[in-house]
Design a protein around this motif. Sequence first.
Motif, short mmCIF file in Angstrom:
data_model
loop_
_atom_site.label_atom_id
_atom_site.label_comp_id
_atom_site.label_asym_id
_atom_site.label_seq_id
_atom_site.Cartn_x
_atom_site.Cartn_y
_atom_site.Cartn_z
N PRO A 1 -1.74 0.73 6.76
CA PRO A 1 -2.94 1.07 6.01
C PRO A 1 -3.68 -0.17 5.53
CG PRO A 1 -1.02 1.28 4.59
CD PRO A 1 -0.51 0.92 5.97
N TYR B 1 2.21 3.00 11.15
CA TYR B 1 0.85 3.09 10.64
C TYR B 1 0.68 2.03 9.57
CZ TYR B 1 -3.30 4.84 8.26
OH TYR B 1 -4.54 4.95 7.68
N VAL C 1 0.86 5.35 1.22
CA VAL C 1 0.23 6.36 2.08
C VAL C 1 0.69 7.73 1.60
CG1 VAL C 1 -0.05 7.23 4.42
CG2 VAL C 1 0.20 4.77 4.03
N ASP D 1 -4.62 1.84 -0.12
CA ASP D 1 -3.98 3.11 -0.46
C ASP D 1 -4.80 4.24 0.18
OD1 ASP D 1 -2.14 1.74 -1.94
OD2 ASP D 1 -3.02 2.23 -3.88
N CYS D 2 -4.14 5.18 0.83
CA CYS D 2 -4.90 6.19 1.57
C CYS D 2 -4.10 7.49 1.68
CB CYS D 2 -5.27 5.69 2.96
SG CYS D 2 -3.83 5.41 4.04
N THR D 3 -4.76 8.49 2.25
CA THR D 3 -4.15 9.80 2.48
C THR D 3 -4.27 10.17 3.95
OG1 THR D 3 -4.69 10.54 0.23
CG2 THR D 3 -4.20 12.25 1.86
N ARG E 1 0.83 -1.21 0.00
CA ARG E 1 0.00 0.00 0.00
C ARG E 1 0.87 1.27 0.00
NH1 ARG E 1 -4.76 -2.49 -1.27
NH2 ARG E 1 -5.30 -4.09 0.26
N GLU F 1 -6.79 10.65 9.48
CA GLU F 1 -7.30 10.04 8.25
C GLU F 1 -8.39 10.89 7.61
OE1 GLU F 1 -8.52 6.31 9.86
OE2 GLU F 1 -6.64 5.30 9.31
#
Length: 418
Positions: free
Chosen positions: A212, A210, A152, A215-217, A150, A191
């Motif tokens: 995840p 962290y 971030v 896939d994230c912001t 993933r 988040e």
Amino acid sequence: MKLLLIILSLMTFTIQDKHSVATSEDKPLGMQVSYANTGSKGSVTAGQEATLRLTGLGGITIDQITVYVKSNKSSGAGEFTVQANGQSIAFMDGYYTQWIGHYDNTTFHPVTLLQHPEQGVADLTVSLKGTQNSLHIERYDIQWTPTEVRTVTLMYGNRLLAAMKEKQGNAGIILPNVPDSAEWKFRGWTETEFLSTTQTPPLYPANTQYVPASDCTLWAVFEYRTEERDTDYATQLTDGEYRYVNSANNIVLSDVPMEGVMASGNLDLSNDNQVYSISFPDSATAYISHAATGTPIGYSGTLLVADVSPWHVYHSGEETLFYTESGGKKYILWPNIMDGRGENVHAGLLQANIGTSPMRLLPVADETDDRYFTCHPEVPMGLEETTEGTSGSRNERVIMYLGNYQLKIKNGKKIIEL
């Protein structure tokens, strides 16, 4: 037509002795291995058991499990069991009683246990219990597929700070620190993007791992105070009202004891259920009660109860930790304990050594300062002052922009104006 190529990895565990196995290099990052045999090395007789356990797998997919086994010349039987994340999974029918029509004490035969891929595996246990003398294990072969790697994305306001990619699926990333500015203090990562709030948001602190789920912001969170103060947390222990805070994640003790545990939640300065009256008859002892209801917070053995109890105190600088002792062991009052499945978080007594921890006491008196949090320090919030007003009014100051409205301090009072 496009072909999807799936590359399976293979990890092998070869029996060394009754307490250890040799592990191949092809393995998930962070995996831990334990092996125990109540018999000798890889051999199990009736009533004995050999168990291989893998932890820290990080949610990989187990595609196939093969155990290489042989029997005695004329007998040998046993029952295999496989558990993933503490739950049994189906893999074969009943007992293994013979080797391709006859017993074989010269050749190790592959016994395939898993019938279908098992996804999201964090820990795996493979056991063989002997039912007839004797079976002998040479090695375990486990085919697996890594968790998807993933990415971030880290945002500093509207600016992209970094895009951090895991080295291996479910390995997570270490969140970076962000320098403070003259007006804003960096508090952690969130988040959920927001412009402004007066309540402390759920935060992931810098320099922590962290992991995840996709896939994230994440957005950097900053704090601004209209009045400067030396510290958030109590450094001197005096009788008063406090919140008991895990400063690493802003989880706090909440409510009163029920069925041996208590509630916990995110720090919320408007929630009176998170406030406790604490008295310190001496530097090593404390008595705690729920401020809103007067309910005492105590313990009975390793359970939390509504009873008056003297708590031991560990205090150093900003750190304040409450604990008790039972059966010669120390149990700390901890606001965020997960159940065995990691689904429910509660407060309770956690067996641990006493020492450095993130536990703090936040005095209720300190909450009167104006605190504002934002993901966008580039937007003006509390940093502008107007000129001297008319009719002898004092300077007015814009504290926060809320759409077309402005939150101001004017003549010593907070008002909202267009």
